[in-house]
Design an enzyme around this catalytic site. Sequence first.
Site, PDB file in Angstrom:
ATOM      1  N   ASP A  59      28.412  46.940 -18.570  1.00 40.21           N
ATOM      2  CA  ASP A  59      27.980  46.596 -19.747  1.00 40.21           C
ATOM      3  C   ASP A  59      28.176  45.039 -19.736  1.00 40.21           C
ATOM      4  O   ASP A  59      28.907  44.558 -18.776  1.00 40.21           O
ATOM      5  CB  ASP A  59      28.637  46.959 -21.276  1.00 40.21           C
ATOM      6  CG  ASP A  59      30.075  46.663 -20.892  1.00 40.21           C
ATOM      7  OD1 ASP A  59      30.876  46.911 -20.090  1.00 40.21           O
ATOM      8  OD2 ASP A  59      30.641  46.377 -21.941  1.00 40.21           O
ATOM      9  N   GLU A  97      33.353  47.864 -21.671  1.00 41.93           N
ATOM     10  CA  GLU A  97      34.618  46.826 -21.546  1.00 41.93           C
ATOM     11  C   GLU A  97      34.385  45.626 -22.328  1.00 41.93           C
ATOM     12  O   GLU A  97      35.745  45.238 -22.591  1.00 41.93           O
ATOM     13  CB  GLU A  97      34.611  46.247 -19.780  1.00 41.93           C
ATOM     14  CG  GLU A  97      35.897  45.803 -19.385  1.00 41.93           C
ATOM     15  CD  GLU A  97      35.867  44.196 -19.469  1.00 41.93           C
ATOM     16  OE1 GLU A  97      36.759  43.540 -19.347  1.00 41.93           O
ATOM     17  OE2 GLU A  97      34.644  43.564 -19.782  1.00 41.93           O
ATOM     18  N   GLU A  98      33.303  44.983 -22.512  1.00 47.93           N
ATOM     19  CA  GLU A  98      33.083  43.870 -23.289  1.00 47.93           C
ATOM     20  C   GLU A  98      33.772  44.083 -24.490  1.00 47.93           C
ATOM     21  O   GLU A  98      34.000  42.926 -25.279  1.00 47.93           O
ATOM     22  CB  GLU A  98      31.903  43.315 -23.055  1.00 47.93           C
ATOM     23  CG  GLU A  98      31.204  42.788 -21.814  1.00 47.93           C
ATOM     24  CD  GLU A  98      32.078  41.748 -21.223  1.00 47.93           C
ATOM     25  OE1 GLU A  98      32.949  41.216 -21.970  1.00 47.93           O
ATOM     26  OE2 GLU A  98      31.921  41.339 -19.934  1.00 47.93           O
ATOM     27  N   ASP A 127      40.251  46.105 -10.508  1.00 51.13           N
ATOM     28  CA  ASP A 127      39.322  45.671 -11.346  1.00 51.13           C
ATOM     29  C   ASP A 127      38.964  44.477 -11.010  1.00 51.13           C
ATOM     30  O   ASP A 127      39.680  43.742 -10.038  1.00 51.13           O
ATOM     31  CB  ASP A 127      40.068  46.027 -12.591  1.00 51.13           C
ATOM     32  CG  ASP A 127      38.686  46.010 -13.656  1.00 51.13           C
ATOM     33  OD1 ASP A 127      37.577  46.097 -13.369  1.00 51.13           O
ATOM     34  OD2 ASP A 127      38.965  46.198 -14.706  1.00 51.13           O
TER      35      ASP A 127
END
Length: 489
Positions: A123, A190-191, A217
């Site tokens: 994303d 994630e955002e 990550d």
Amino acid sequence: MKKWKLGLVIVGSLLFIFIIVTVFNTVRIDSKQPVAHPDELKVNKQEAVQHLSKAITYQTISYQDRSKIDFNEYDQFLRFLEDAFPRVYQELEVEKINQYGLVFKWKGSDASRKAIGLTSHYDVVPVIDGTEDNWKQGPFSGKVTNGNIWGRGTLDDKIGVIGILQAAETMLDQGFTPDRDTYFMFGFDEEIGGEQGAQVIARTLKERGVTFDFVLDEGGAVVNDMVPGVDQPVGVVGISEKGSATAELSIEGSGGHSSQPKNHTNIGRLSKAIAKLEDTQFKGDLKGPGEDLFNYVAPEMSFGMRYVFANKFVFEPLIEKILLQQPASAALIRTTIAPTIFNAGEQYNALPEQASAIINLRLMPGDSMEEVKTFIEETIDAPDIHVNISGTEASEVSSTNSRSFSSIQQAARNVYQNAVIAPYLMFAGSDARQYDPVAKDTYRFLPVQISSEDLNRMHGTNEFVSVDNYIHAIEFYAEIIKEANKPPS
């Protein structure tokens, strides 16, 4: 001998001993950088560039208001991955978790060894309304021009997703088989916190009894001109990330007409409290990941800088004072205070009956929410101002003495042979913290070489990555898979 002469002799002797000890400390510190052993990976460069370019065109945008998310774009992106990486989908176990999270399991030959995990997210953040025309190339064009790939996600973080899969596809073509189970885990929110993506993936794996030696990550990168006194670029691997908390300061009181104000209005009292916080600040302390960073870069510094950092027992107050002078280095050694929102009043000639302010805090490892709240209350010393705090504390601090960290450092050096690879404290958030419950260690590293200006592009205008950087990222992911899968020594 007269007393004053004896005193001079003693002082001179002590000074001589001090110089000998501190110079000895300086010259005896050895480099912590491994010798590079690059392993040539024959990447199909044209195909790889086409894959990232195409991936950028899917507008997999995360919005805080999840009802605005167009999951049709997500569906198309996932179908694209199947077409782009056929061997990965054929030879690895592939599973969707919570519909849009992806987990790939590359089964290893030695079931006794603990798994490793590489994670990224696909994303991206929205393009700010009104800035579209400021992009040199369309933000979702995936345009390749002058050796650069343009668009949202080229740095954050489709480069991670596509880079990992491209590395795996290439390694499969070359007959590589991992020694230990190797997982790829890709989140889709994630955002906006990762609550439905990485958090659910990690929880699902935990329920199945899957644990990792380490999870890697996105995070720090290889940054030019990062550390004063170090000529080489410095590649920083996040071993922890700061906590993120919100403190709300609020006050209520009588309003009234603005023609007859009290000496201290609600706005004035709240402003005074914020000014006290900004003037006082949390104490800086060179410890933990911040200290680890300088332990790794000090041997590569010029003699003068190396002398200072090799003798922290003497110069630590001076070092901390210097670090506190710049926002980026200050954030490395203290919990930060950033007032971001102020709410008060509705009309120009009426005193507001209530006022509130929002302060964003980034917590150092070891600073608890309760301690931060107490610091705020004691600093503002205003019983009529209510303080409410919410958020998360810093993630766990991962080891720099583990084989896992050594593998990441070695892989990075194999690709960026001139870089100094060091641990550090990451200021922003990532999905890595979601994997703390299932991983012995979590690390954060984006394998590209960038400038401070490039860092601003990640959530800003004109995000792009050079083709060379992207190919290096693919090479790094192949290197870390190989390094982590080597037999234990």
